[in-house]
Design an enzyme around this catalytic site. Sequence first.
Site, PDB file in Angstrom:
ATOM      1  N   ARG A 157      48.456 107.280  34.408  1.00 45.07           N
ATOM      2  CA  ARG A 157      47.082 106.795  34.241  1.00 45.07           C
ATOM      3  C   ARG A 157      46.260 107.711  33.328  1.00 45.07           C
ATOM      4  NH1 ARG A 157      49.712 103.646  35.749  1.00 45.07           N
ATOM      5  NH2 ARG A 157      49.625 102.271  37.536  1.00 45.07           N
ATOM      6  N   SER A 234      41.322  99.821  41.436  1.00 43.40           N
ATOM      7  CA  SER A 234      41.714 100.963  42.261  1.00 43.40           C
ATOM      8  C   SER A 234      40.825 102.154  41.907  1.00 43.40           C
ATOM      9  CB  SER A 234      43.179 101.321  42.026  1.00 43.40           C
ATOM     10  OG  SER A 234      44.012 100.242  42.387  1.00 43.40           O
ATOM     11  N   GLU A 338      39.741 107.193  39.446  1.00 43.72           N
ATOM     12  CA  GLU A 338      40.328 106.586  38.258  1.00 43.72           C
ATOM     13  C   GLU A 338      39.269 106.152  37.257  1.00 43.72           C
ATOM     14  OE1 GLU A 338      43.465 102.977  37.233  1.00 43.72           O
ATOM     15  OE2 GLU A 338      43.654 104.107  39.089  1.00 43.72           O
TER      16      GLU A 338
END
Length: 346
Positions: A157, A234, A338
């Site tokens: 990520r 998320s 995130e």
Amino acid sequence: MRESVRLAELTTLRVGGPATVAECATTESLVATVRALDAAEIPVLLLAGGSNLLIGDEGFDGVVVAVRTEGVEIGADGVVAEAGANWDTVVAATVAAGLGGLECLSGIPGSAGATPVQNVGAYGVEVERLLRRVRLFDRATGEIRWVAPGELGFGYRTSVLKHRADAMVLAVDYALDPGGSSAPLRYGELAVALGATNGESRPAAEVRAAVLRLRAGKGMVLDPADHDTWSAGSFFTNPVVPEARVREVRAAITAHVGEVTIPTYPAPDGVKFSAGWLIERAGFAKGFPGPSASARLSTKHTLALTNRGGATAADLVSLARTVRDGVAERFGIRMEPEPVTVGVTL
């Protein structure tokens, strides 16, 4: 140019204070606008889909450059998409054209240009595996060039693009399967949904339909009528624990919840734990902290922080801190957010 635009109108979390917004519908206008703002030393915030942003209630003291470049060019073995193209529209177009590879990334909100920045991934596929090149505008030198994936420092990520402001994505180029087969199925939940075995491929359209069903069941497909989708997806990444600390973390989990099967995955720098699993086992149920709260965990998926219609950025930050600190206190794991934060800190 529009003055005093509420940035809540441009983000999927639907929070964010006022700012001046410049809408750029072509790559030429996008580059020219950013060049002019940089030359005038005016702060710039690039915004496309707004799905991975948590912007403070005070807004942004500068100019928000809204990336609205939407061109998509389908080739025999891939796709080139401009940065502002809706990502799921890109995926749908490739599947409709009989190309395979991106179907596991169906339903992910946001823009095509954000995909290499975040090394977007889902259901066992990450974009770095399919990316052929990225067209970048170097704001420091003024150079525009195509860059190979090897220059982007991909990780879980993340990429080198995520933590720097001088490199602006203008377009992405993905290599796909002209035979229309999906990427090999590596994610258990998806394989089960399709009745497939690990590593098997299926027609891309079949996999896309299954992914959309799974995501919708978790509130991860945008729906204005469903507050569970008023989120940034998320909110925490799955934490990677160094090998030296894995035994300690496992012991902390066992002490708190008893002998259980702990979902973990191999990672280059240690062992990856499931953030959603940790949140639930730390005592944060779906819908936490309750129906009266304006910011809550999704009622479908504990990994999403949601705006129930009247939340502020401060409300969401408070909830994020509560969940993060609760997991850290119980299990000794500090989860990292995130979404990109602007004007707020966790």
